[in-house]
Design a protein around this motif. Structure first.
Motif, PDB file in Angstrom:
ATOM      1  N   ASP A  99       0.840  -1.214   0.000  1.00  0.00           N
ATOM      2  CA  ASP A  99       0.000   0.000   0.000  1.00  0.00           C
ATOM      3  C   ASP A  99       0.868   1.255   0.000  1.00  0.00           C
ATOM      4  O   ASP A  99       0.596   2.232  -0.716  1.00  0.00           O
ATOM      5  N   VAL A 100       1.938   1.201   0.834  1.00  0.00           N
ATOM      6  CA  VAL A 100       2.857   2.349   0.900  1.00  0.00           C
ATOM      7  C   VAL A 100       3.539   2.558  -0.449  1.00  0.00           C
ATOM      8  O   VAL A 100       3.669   3.691  -0.930  1.00  0.00           O
ATOM      9  N   ASN A 101       3.978   1.469  -1.075  1.00  0.00           N
ATOM     10  CA  ASN A 101       4.636   1.578  -2.384  1.00  0.00           C
ATOM     11  C   ASN A 101       3.691   2.137  -3.434  1.00  0.00           C
ATOM     12  O   ASN A 101       4.092   2.925  -4.303  1.00  0.00           O
ATOM     13  N   SER A 102       2.412   1.723  -3.326  1.00  0.00           N
ATOM     14  CA  SER A 102       1.414   2.250  -4.274  1.00  0.00           C
ATOM     15  C   SER A 102       1.230   3.753  -4.086  1.00  0.00           C
ATOM     16  O   SER A 102       1.170   4.525  -5.058  1.00  0.00           O
ATOM     17  N   LYS A 103       1.166   4.149  -2.808  1.00  0.00           N
ATOM     18  CA  LYS A 103       1.019   5.596  -2.517  1.00  0.00           C
ATOM     19  C   LYS A 103       2.251   6.350  -2.988  1.00  0.00           C
ATOM     20  O   LYS A 103       2.147   7.453  -3.535  1.00  0.00           O
ATOM     21  N   THR A 104       3.424   5.754  -2.763  1.00  0.00           N
ATOM     22  CA  THR A 104       4.675   6.401  -3.201  1.00  0.00           C
ATOM     23  C   THR A 104       4.696   6.543  -4.723  1.00  0.00           C
ATOM     24  O   THR A 104       5.058   7.606  -5.251  1.00  0.00           O
ATOM     25  N   GLN A 105       4.306   5.467  -5.397  1.00  0.00           N
ATOM     26  CA  GLN A 105       4.275   5.507  -6.861  1.00  0.00           C
ATOM     27  C   GLN A 105       3.284   6.553  -7.361  1.00  0.00           C
ATOM     28  O   GLN A 105       3.568   7.312  -8.302  1.00  0.00           O
ATOM     29  N   GLU A 106       2.150   6.575  -6.682  1.00  0.00           N
ATOM     30  CA  GLU A 106       1.120   7.556  -7.056  1.00  0.00           C
ATOM     31  C   GLU A 106       1.616   8.973  -6.813  1.00  0.00           C
ATOM     32  O   GLU A 106       1.413   9.888  -7.640  1.00  0.00           O
ATOM     33  N   LEU A 107       2.299   9.168  -5.692  1.00  0.00           N
ATOM     34  CA  LEU A 107       2.810  10.495  -5.342  1.00  0.00           C
ATOM     35  C   LEU A 107       3.878  10.947  -6.329  1.00  0.00           C
ATOM     36  O   LEU A 107       3.861  12.091  -6.807  1.00  0.00           O
ATOM     37  N   PHE A 108       4.811  10.022  -6.671  1.00  0.00           N
ATOM     38  CA  PHE A 108       5.874  10.396  -7.610  1.00  0.00           C
ATOM     39  C   PHE A 108       5.335  10.615  -9.020  1.00  0.00           C
ATOM     40  O   PHE A 108       5.853  11.455  -9.768  1.00  0.00           O
ATOM     41  N   ALA A 173       4.331  28.773 -11.764  1.00  0.00           N
ATOM     42  CA  ALA A 173       5.479  27.872 -11.635  1.00  0.00           C
ATOM     43  C   ALA A 173       5.915  27.775 -10.183  1.00  0.00           C
ATOM     44  O   ALA A 173       6.247  26.692  -9.684  1.00  0.00           O
ATOM     45  N   ASN A 174       5.912  28.939  -9.480  1.00  0.00           N
ATOM     46  CA  ASN A 174       6.278  28.946  -8.057  1.00  0.00           C
ATOM     47  C   ASN A 174       5.280  28.142  -7.231  1.00  0.00           C
ATOM     48  O   ASN A 174       5.653  27.397  -6.312  1.00  0.00           O
ATOM     49  N   ALA A 175       3.988  28.342  -7.559  1.00  0.00           N
ATOM     50  CA  ALA A 175       2.956  27.598  -6.826  1.00  0.00           C
ATOM     51  C   ALA A 175       3.128  26.093  -7.032  1.00  0.00           C
ATOM     52  O   ALA A 175       3.022  25.289  -6.091  1.00  0.00           O
ATOM     53  N   LEU A 176       3.393  25.718  -8.285  1.00  0.00           N
ATOM     54  CA  LEU A 176       3.614  24.294  -8.574  1.00  0.00           C
ATOM     55  C   LEU A 176       4.869  23.775  -7.889  1.00  0.00           C
ATOM     56  O   LEU A 176       4.906  22.650  -7.393  1.00  0.00           O
ATOM     57  N   HIS A 177       5.911  24.600  -7.835  1.00  0.00           N
ATOM     58  CA  HIS A 177       7.146  24.224  -7.175  1.00  0.00           C
ATOM     59  C   HIS A 177       6.906  23.993  -5.682  1.00  0.00           C
ATOM     60  O   HIS A 177       7.424  23.022  -5.101  1.00  0.00           O
ATOM     61  N   GLU A 182       6.042  20.191  -1.223  1.00  0.00           N
ATOM     62  CA  GLU A 182       5.154  19.570  -0.229  1.00  0.00           C
ATOM     63  C   GLU A 182       4.991  18.068  -0.520  1.00  0.00           C
ATOM     64  O   GLU A 182       4.955  17.250   0.407  1.00  0.00           O
ATOM     65  N   SER A 183       4.893  17.759  -1.800  1.00  0.00           N
ATOM     66  CA  SER A 183       4.769  16.346  -2.185  1.00  0.00           C
ATOM     67  C   SER A 183       6.037  15.569  -1.827  1.00  0.00           C
ATOM     68  O   SER A 183       5.974  14.422  -1.362  1.00  0.00           O
ATOM     69  N   TYR A 184       7.205  16.205  -2.052  1.00  0.00           N
ATOM     70  CA  TYR A 184       8.470  15.565  -1.678  1.00  0.00           C
ATOM     71  C   TYR A 184       8.539  15.359  -0.165  1.00  0.00           C
ATOM     72  O   TYR A 184       9.005  14.315   0.318  1.00  0.00           O
ATOM     73  N   LYS A 185       8.081  16.372   0.574  1.00  0.00           N
ATOM     74  CA  LYS A 185       8.083  16.275   2.029  1.00  0.00           C
ATOM     75  C   LYS A 185       7.170  15.132   2.477  1.00  0.00           C
ATOM     76  O   LYS A 185       7.520  14.344   3.373  1.00  0.00           O
ATOM     77  N   GLU A 186       6.014  15.068   1.823  1.00  0.00           N
ATOM     78  CA  GLU A 186       5.086  13.984   2.139  1.00  0.00           C
ATOM     79  C   GLU A 186       5.701  12.625   1.769  1.00  0.00           C
ATOM     80  O   GLU A 186       5.543  11.632   2.502  1.00  0.00           O
ATOM     81  N   SER A 187       6.431  12.609   0.633  1.00  0.00           N
ATOM     82  CA  SER A 187       7.035  11.344   0.180  1.00  0.00           C
ATOM     83  C   SER A 187       8.093  10.855   1.151  1.00  0.00           C
ATOM     84  O   SER A 187       8.300   9.647   1.309  1.00  0.00           O
ATOM     85  N   LYS A 188       8.796  11.791   1.804  1.00  0.00           N
ATOM     86  CA  LYS A 188       9.806  11.388   2.780  1.00  0.00           C
ATOM     87  C   LYS A 188       9.172  10.614   3.932  1.00  0.00           C
ATOM     88  O   LYS A 188       9.712   9.603   4.396  1.00  0.00           O
ATOM     89  N   GLY A 189       7.996  11.109   4.395  1.00  0.00           N
ATOM     90  CA  GLY A 189       7.286  10.415   5.474  1.00  0.00           C
ATOM     91  C   GLY A 189       6.829   9.040   5.040  1.00  0.00           C
ATOM     92  O   GLY A 189       6.952   8.051   5.776  1.00  0.00           O
ATOM     93  N   ILE A 190       6.310   8.994   3.796  1.00  0.00           N
ATOM     94  CA  ILE A 190       5.860   7.704   3.266  1.00  0.00           C
ATOM     95  C   ILE A 190       7.045   6.765   3.074  1.00  0.00           C
ATOM     96  O   ILE A 190       6.971   5.570   3.388  1.00  0.00           O
ATOM     97  N   HIS A 191       8.150   7.330   2.554  1.00  0.00           N
ATOM     98  CA  HIS A 191       9.347   6.523   2.335  1.00  0.00           C
ATOM     99  C   HIS A 191       9.887   5.980   3.663  1.00  0.00           C
ATOM    100  O   HIS A 191      10.333   4.827   3.750  1.00  0.00           O
TER     101      HIS A 191
END
Length: 319
Positions: A99-108, A173-177, A182-191
């Protein structure tokens, strides 16, 4: 084993034709047979005792080994149950990791999409929000505060439109960045959660493997001990077969001894009768000799006198 003369044969045997010497020879022969049979019987009982002692020892060894087999098998089954329980727990953790890998894949995948959009906006902006804002404000100030020819104002207006588009693109572009960060930060927790699950799975896998190997070792040990126990059991079976074979010799020997004793008794009785007859004849002869001496008034011995008194030939008056 062939039995000696039967009781019927003994009963019907005619012993009257045998003299004392022949009877004594037969008595000695029968006594020798009885003694020999009794020695054989004693030897058999001694052999039985030895074999029975061995049987107790073999039973003790076999039963002890079988007890060890039960202990090893019970331990192996306990380890197998523990291993299966751990493997069940591993499957549960693998499901969580999946499940975590699926979420990670989805996030990336989402991050990749955001990066693609951000890059497009950066391509459109050709500058940062700060630099574009300064440029836009400078052009706007010139457009409103300076007296400029119409052609220049038109160019500035066009430039303002272009800068505004670029500025909006830079802001997006800044907003997307920011969203990507935030997504990377979230991915660290998931990772991190994925790493924790992986470590847990690895630890449980090691424990499961240890249980599995120990289980196999116990089953192997049980098989080896069982083989040794079976060896003692086979020896025990052979011993019992041997004992039964030895026991089969007992009854024929006892029967032989009983028959020989019965026959011996017949010969002894006949010998005794013969000896009594012989003794009686001897006494009668002495009595006859003593009477002859009495009649002839010959000298008699005390034995002669005693015999005559016993037979009533000499009486003493009480007067």
């Amino acid at each position: 084993m062939t039995n000696d003369v039967s009781s019927t044969e003994i009963a019907t045997a005619d012993l009257s034709n045998l003299n004392e010497r022949e009877l004594k020879g037969k008595v000695n022969e029968l006594r020798s047979k009885i003694e020999k049979s009794e020695r054989q019987l004693a030897s058999i009982f001694k052999e039985l005792k030895i074999n029975r002692t061995d049987i107790d020892e073999l039973k003790e060894k076999r039963d002890s080994l079988n007890h060890q087999v039960k202990e090893r098998v019970a331990k192996a089954q306990e380890l197998r149950d523990k291993r299966d329980e751990i493997n069940k727990e591993i499957r549960e953790y693998k499901g969580k990791r999946s499940d975590v890998n699926s979420k990670t894949q989805e996030l990336f995948s989402g991050i990749a999409g955001l990066k693609e959009q951000r890059d497009k906006y950066n391509k459109c902006s050709h500058g940062s929000v700060e630099s574009l804002t300064k440029a836009y404000e400078a052009e706007l100030d010139a457009f409103f505060n300076k007296e400029l020819p119409l052609a220049v104002e038109i160019k500035i207006f066009q430039k303002l439109n272009d800068l505004n588009k670029r500025l909006q693109a830079a802001k997006k572009a800044n907003a997307l960045h920011t969203q990507i960060q935030e997504s990377y930060k979230e991915s660290k927790g998931i990772h991190k959660r994925g790493d924790e699950l992986h470590e847990k799975i690895q630890a449980l896998s090691d424990e499961s493997q240890t249980c599995h190997l120990e289980m196999l070792e116990n089953f192997k040990s049980a098989d080896e001990i069982r083989k040794e126990a079976n060896t003692y059991h086979a020896q025990l079976t052979d011993k019992i077969t041997n004992i039964n074979s030895i026991k089969e010799k007992i009854d024929p020997l006892k029967t032989s001894i009983a028959n020989n004793r019965k026959e011996l008794s017949s010969y002894l009785d006949r010998l005794k009768d013969l000896q009594l007859t012989k003794e009686e004849h001897k006494v009668n002869q002495k009595h006859s000799d003593a009477r002859e001496k009495l009649q002839k008034n010959a000298r008699m011995s005390l034995e002669d006198l005693k015999l005559l008194i016993e037979k009533g030939d000499v009486k003493f008056s009480n007067e």
